[in-house]
Design an enzyme around this catalytic site. Structure first.
Site, PDB file in Angstrom:
ATOM      1  N   ASP A 176      31.759  12.005  27.334  1.00  0.00           N
ATOM      2  CA  ASP A 176      30.420  12.445  26.915  1.00  0.00           C
ATOM      3  C   ASP A 176      29.874  11.495  25.851  1.00  0.00           C
ATOM      4  OD1 ASP A 176      32.362  13.333  25.093  1.00  0.00           O
ATOM      5  OD2 ASP A 176      31.418  15.290  24.766  1.00  0.00           O
ATOM      6  N   GLY A 230      35.995   9.823  24.479  1.00  0.00           N
ATOM      7  CA  GLY A 230      35.410  10.929  25.247  1.00  0.00           C
ATOM      8  C   GLY A 230      34.269  10.432  26.133  1.00  0.00           C
ATOM      9  N   ILE A 264      29.116  24.398  30.324  1.00  0.00           N
ATOM     10  CA  ILE A 264      28.717  23.427  31.350  1.00  0.00           C
ATOM     11  C   ILE A 264      27.193  23.371  31.334  1.00  0.00           C
ATOM     12  CG2 ILE A 264      28.684  22.858  33.808  1.00  0.00           C
ATOM     13  CD1 ILE A 264      31.249  24.535  34.118  1.00  0.00           C
TER      14      ILE A 264
HETATM   15  N1  LIG Z   1      21.114  27.386  25.666  1.00  0.00           N
HETATM   16  C1  LIG Z   1      22.252  27.272  24.979  1.00  0.00           C
HETATM   17  N2  LIG Z   1      23.413  27.702  25.496  1.00  0.00           N
HETATM   18  C2  LIG Z   1      24.576  27.582  24.845  1.00  0.00           C
HETATM   19  N3  LIG Z   1      24.664  27.043  23.620  1.00  0.00           N
HETATM   20  C3  LIG Z   1      23.559  26.605  23.025  1.00  0.00           C
HETATM   21  C4  LIG Z   1      22.298  26.683  23.671  1.00  0.00           C
HETATM   22  N4  LIG Z   1      21.385  26.147  22.837  1.00  0.00           N
HETATM   23  C5  LIG Z   1      22.037  25.778  21.724  1.00  0.00           C
HETATM   24  N5  LIG Z   1      23.345  26.079  21.808  1.00  0.00           N
HETATM   25  C6  LIG Z   1      24.357  25.795  20.784  1.00  0.00           C
HETATM   26  O1  LIG Z   1      24.991  24.580  21.154  1.00  0.00           O
HETATM   27  C7  LIG Z   1      26.338  24.540  20.730  1.00  0.00           C
HETATM   28  C8  LIG Z   1      27.188  24.000  21.870  1.00  0.00           C
HETATM   29  O2  LIG Z   1      26.743  22.704  22.121  1.00  0.00           O
HETATM   30  P1  LIG Z   1      26.922  21.943  23.488  1.00  0.00           P
HETATM   31  O3  LIG Z   1      26.574  22.858  24.595  1.00  0.00           O
HETATM   32  O4  LIG Z   1      26.190  20.689  23.331  1.00  0.00           O
HETATM   33  O5  LIG Z   1      28.435  21.571  23.489  1.00  0.00           O
HETATM   34  P2  LIG Z   1      29.746  22.165  24.190  1.00  0.00           P
HETATM   35  O6  LIG Z   1      29.661  22.065  25.654  1.00  0.00           O
HETATM   36  O7  LIG Z   1      30.047  23.474  23.616  1.00  0.00           O
HETATM   37  O8  LIG Z   1      30.807  21.206  23.644  1.00  0.00           O
HETATM   38  P3  LIG Z   1      30.957  19.656  23.759  1.00  0.00           P
HETATM   39  O9  LIG Z   1      30.934  19.177  22.349  1.00  0.00           O
HETATM   40  O10 LIG Z   1      32.282  19.472  24.363  1.00  0.00           O
HETATM   41  O11 LIG Z   1      29.850  19.124  24.596  1.00  0.00           O
HETATM   42  C9  LIG Z   1      26.702  25.962  20.294  1.00  0.00           C
HETATM   43  O12 LIG Z   1      26.857  25.976  18.900  1.00  0.00           O
HETATM   44  C10 LIG Z   1      25.486  26.800  20.681  1.00  0.00           C
HETATM   45  O13 LIG Z   1      25.190  27.736  19.681  1.00  0.00           O
HETATM   46  C1  LIG Z   2      35.146  14.729  20.846  1.00  0.00           C
HETATM   47  C2  LIG Z   2      34.757  15.516  22.076  1.00  0.00           C
HETATM   48  C3  LIG Z   2      35.483  16.849  22.087  1.00  0.00           C
HETATM   49  C4  LIG Z   2      33.240  15.784  21.977  1.00  0.00           C
HETATM   50  O1  LIG Z   2      32.807  16.536  23.064  1.00  0.00           O
HETATM   51  C5  LIG Z   2      35.043  14.711  23.380  1.00  0.00           C
HETATM   52  O2  LIG Z   2      34.304  13.533  23.369  1.00  0.00           O
HETATM   53  C6  LIG Z   2      36.505  14.384  23.533  1.00  0.00           C
HETATM   54  O3  LIG Z   2      37.280  15.209  23.935  1.00  0.00           O
HETATM   55  N1  LIG Z   2      36.876  13.107  23.219  1.00  0.00           N
HETATM   56  C7  LIG Z   2      38.240  12.602  23.342  1.00  0.00           C
HETATM   57  C8  LIG Z   2      38.711  12.048  22.047  1.00  0.00           C
HETATM   58  C9  LIG Z   2      37.934  10.842  21.547  1.00  0.00           C
HETATM   59  O4  LIG Z   2      36.760  10.646  21.903  1.00  0.00           O
HETATM   60  O5  LIG Z   2      38.518  10.064  20.772  1.00  0.00           O
HETATM   61  K   LIG Z   3      28.749  17.016  24.408  1.00  0.00           K
END
Ligand SMILES: Nc1ncnc2c1ncn2[C@@H]1O[C@H](COP(=O)(O)OP(=O)(O)OP(=O)(O)O)[C@@H](O)[C@H]1O
Ligand SMILES: CC(C)(CO)[C@@H](O)C(=O)NCCC(=O)O
Ligand SMILES: [K+]
Length: 249
Positions: free
Chosen positions: A102, A100, A12
């Site tokens: 995001d 997604g 998060i």
């Molecule tokens: N401060 C940090 N805390 C946690 N992860 C970090 C940080 N800085 C870089 N990273 C890297 O970022 C990656 C995770 O990326 P990010 O937090 O954007 O996505 P997520 O929440 O894990 O997944 P999503 O794709 O669903 O957004 C990990 O590979 C981690 O090593």
């Molecule tokens: C692809 C991720 C996991 C990236 O965070 C997210 O955007 C997601 O769960 N998307 C739903 C599937 C799609 O975007 O087609």
């Molecule tokens: K993301």
């Protein structure tokens, strides 16, 4: 004060802004709801008035978090919702609600900042690419495993690939062929990621020539930024879109 949350699959991302959505008062990356409350608890003089969030988690998980926030802070909470069209961007999915959120918000943020064609690349747990044409049409995108998923698949599905986080970080100081497992895996996965990025750039060029902006966002954006020197690294791109999708009333 406004609390903003980007609830990804692994982490998060949170930040607190002054009430006029201006000054950044605090931010963090946490791996659980409790750690979020702890992080917020450390902010002196916290007085939240509004919360907006985007989540790619299940409705149950997101609901648990919003209940917790309501109980703790008693503030109105607005969650970004899917849309067919917003801020000049048209969702390209056949079933727009499946894109997604995001990705959608990063696209809104990117198109707003570029005021023209853009390629949005997000490097999180998953890696995503999205193409938005100069008229706001989302041409679609790609999803593939990010660094954490690639390395964990190798660790999980082989018996002899084992190494720690520190060694992994050190292995990326160079990208010559690895002479140890950790180097071979970490560098191999990073080269896959960079190869993906170059392919996306080629595709964008085939559509738009040189007339487009590339955005890099997500926790691992810095791992690929050197192969796209022209790119704009915008770590808070999802938050830019979140403010557009969930304005203050
Ligand atoms: N401060 C940090 N805390 C946690 N992860 C970090 C940080 N800085 C870089 N990273 C890297 O970022 C990656 C995770 O990326 P990010 O937090 O954007 O996505 P997520 O929440 O894990 O997944 P999503 O794709 O669903 O957004 C990990 O590979 C981690 O090593
Ligand atoms: C692809 C991720 C996991 C990236 O965070 C997210 O955007 C997601 O769960 N998307 C739903 C599937 C799609 O975007 O087609
Ligand atoms: K993301």
């Amino acid at each position: 004060m406004i609390l903003e949350l980007d609830c990804g699959n692994s982490f998060i991302k949170w930040r607190v802004l002054a009430a006029n959505a201006g000054q950044l008062l605090g931010e963090g990356v946490v791996d659980s709801n409790l750690a979020l409350l702890e992080g917020l608890g450390e902010l002196k003089g916290l007085a939240l008035t509004f919360c907006r969030l985007v989540s790619v988690r299940t409705a149950e998980e997101t609901g648990a978090l919003t209940s917790l926030l309501k109980d703790t802070f008693g503030v109105p909470i607005v969650c970004a919702a899917p849309a067919r069209e917003m801020s000049g961007v048209r969702n390209g999915y056949e079933e727009f609600e499946r894109l997604g959120l995001d990705r959608w918000l990063a696209m809104l943020g990117g198109f707003h900042l570029a005021s023209g064609a853009c390629l949005v690349l997000d490097f999180g747990t998953a890696v995503t690419a999205d193409f938005i044409a100069s008229d706001g049409e989302h041409l679609g995108g790609f999803i593939c495993p990010g660094m954490p998923l690639m390395r964990n698949q190798l660790r999980t599905h082989t018996r002899k690939i084992r190494y720690g986080d520190l060694a992994a970080e050190q292995a990326l100081e160079s990208l010559v062929p690895g002479r140890a497992t950790v180097e071979a895996v970490e560098r191999g996965c990073l080269l896959m990621l960079r190869g993906f990025v170059m392919t996306q750039l080629e595709l964008a060029r085939s559509y738009w020539g040189e007339d487009f902006v590339v955005f890099l966002t997500g926790g691992d954006a810095s791992l690929v930024s050197e192969v796209v020197p022209r790119a704009r690294v915008v770590p808070d791109l999802v938050f830019v879109g979140l403010a557009m999708a969930c304005p203050l009333s």
